[in-house]
Design a protein around this motif. Sequence first.
Motif, short mmCIF file in Angstrom:
data_model
loop_
_atom_site.label_atom_id
_atom_site.label_comp_id
_atom_site.label_asym_id
_atom_site.label_seq_id
_atom_site.Cartn_x
_atom_site.Cartn_y
_atom_site.Cartn_z
N GLY A 266 73.54 29.72 60.21
CA GLY A 266 72.80 30.47 59.49
C GLY A 266 71.51 29.60 58.84
O GLY A 266 71.55 28.45 59.04
N LYS A 267 70.47 30.60 58.26
CA LYS A 267 69.36 30.06 57.70
C LYS A 267 69.36 30.17 56.37
O LYS A 267 69.71 31.17 55.64
N VAL A 268 68.93 29.03 55.56
CA VAL A 268 69.02 28.74 54.21
C VAL A 268 67.79 29.49 53.65
O VAL A 268 66.93 29.39 53.99
N ILE A 269 68.26 30.25 52.51
CA ILE A 269 67.01 30.97 51.92
C ILE A 269 66.99 30.50 50.45
O ILE A 269 65.84 30.67 49.85
N SER A 270 67.89 29.80 49.89
CA SER A 270 67.83 29.19 48.36
C SER A 270 68.88 28.33 48.12
O SER A 270 70.03 28.56 48.94
N GLN B 219 72.46 29.70 49.51
CA GLN B 219 72.52 31.18 49.95
C GLN B 219 71.86 31.24 51.17
O GLN B 219 70.87 30.77 51.49
N LEU B 220 72.62 31.97 52.51
CA LEU B 220 72.11 32.16 53.49
C LEU B 220 71.46 33.58 53.68
O LEU B 220 71.91 34.43 53.08
N GLU B 221 70.69 33.47 54.82
CA GLU B 221 70.04 34.72 55.10
C GLU B 221 70.91 35.84 55.52
O GLU B 221 70.33 37.17 55.06
N ASN B 222 72.24 35.75 55.73
CA ASN B 222 73.11 36.81 56.09
C ASN B 222 73.81 37.10 54.81
O ASN B 222 74.49 38.03 55.07
N GLY B 223 73.47 36.54 53.77
CA GLY B 223 74.22 37.02 52.59
C GLY B 223 75.31 36.17 52.01
O GLY B 223 75.68 36.23 50.89
N SER B 224 75.90 35.39 52.80
CA SER B 224 76.87 34.48 52.49
C SER B 224 76.44 33.30 51.68
O SER B 224 75.33 32.78 51.52
N LYS B 225 77.44 32.61 50.86
CA LYS B 225 77.06 31.65 49.95
C LYS B 225 78.00 30.36 50.30
O LYS B 225 79.20 30.73 50.63
#
Length: 389
Positions: free
Chosen positions: A116-120, A131-137
């Motif tokens: 996954g890609k980290v967004i925050s 938090q990942l781009e796909n919505g998972s944490k």
Amino acid sequence: MLEWIIIGGGIQGTTMAAYLLKSGKTTVDQLAIVDRNEEPLARWKHCTEVISMPYLRSPSVHHLDVNPFSLQKYVGKADWNNNFYGQYKRPSLQSFNEHCDHLTADLMIKQVWVQGKVISASQIEKGWEIQLENGSKLEGCKLVISIGIGEQLHLPDWAQQLKQEHEGSIFHIFDENIPEMTQLQGPITIIGGGISSVHLALKLSKIYPNEVTLLKRHPFRIHDFDSDPGWLGPKNQRRFRAITSYQKRRETIIQARNKGSIPADLHKALMIQVKQGLLRVMDVEVISAVWKDGHISLLDKYEQLIQQTGTILLATGFKSSMPGKDWLLPVIQSYDLRCAECGYPIVSQSLQWGPGLYVTGALAELEMGPISRNISGARQAAERIVNSL
């Protein structure tokens, strides 16, 4: 909640995981490695495959395992020929990658892998949440950021313009969408004078004899390693840590790196190919490019024609700016994390940037020095963090 989250599953992140697991600081069920690729070292394997690098530049004691002689021991069991090259026992890419695969399987790294890609990233009561781009944490007590500059491809201005106008005629050699090397339109021009450009030139001169030209801005810089071996030990490192100005530390790193250099054996191999007429090498700087009728005209600063070519391959390295800015800058601002003028983290000797927050690789270079991005730097960074726990 996990004990550890590592962002980045390349050389740096996988080494960090190996040191944590083998030191007993965590277990497989308490660790996660987050990376946008499907498997460990995917980016490393892609880039080295593109240029067909036969041997690593670093010696055999630089690998991802804790025991410095682990690679030599593993290769000894495999009984392969030509596994090491030269006086520094530089391992073959095949043996190095096989050893990496053996290590990751042994440590069950794929069980802790989160694609996954980290967004925050944000602090929580007992650690960090990402938090990942796909919505998972994911939540973890400690977070290690092990991302590099490998996705920040550097393109000269003229190349960016040409790519916008005629994308299929110019590629950075580490572009994920680069076509197969056997399917390029000749003649082929490689731009760059460092180790990657030379490996690629040697490879392509066999596929496209007499159709490959290597253009470089400066004479070849011949060095065994990309920085003086003195940086591996305490002598240079103590002197580096004694520098209180982070601007001077940055200047020291730039001066210490043998940027755009190649080892002597690689230079010799290239010159043999040149003498045989399989490829050309020219010292010239491209300032502009004009596409017309399926061919590209490359021009110098006097707007004189250097040559016409069918495909341009850029071996022009990476942008040196801090990686991960898109999601790291909000973290820096929210938690007042210290950064130098160059934008890179100011961390402790144990590479701690904030409460439960650590960095390795490029992000740690103002503390680790010029070896920070290398395999040796990955080992020393992981050792520092583990020993500080």
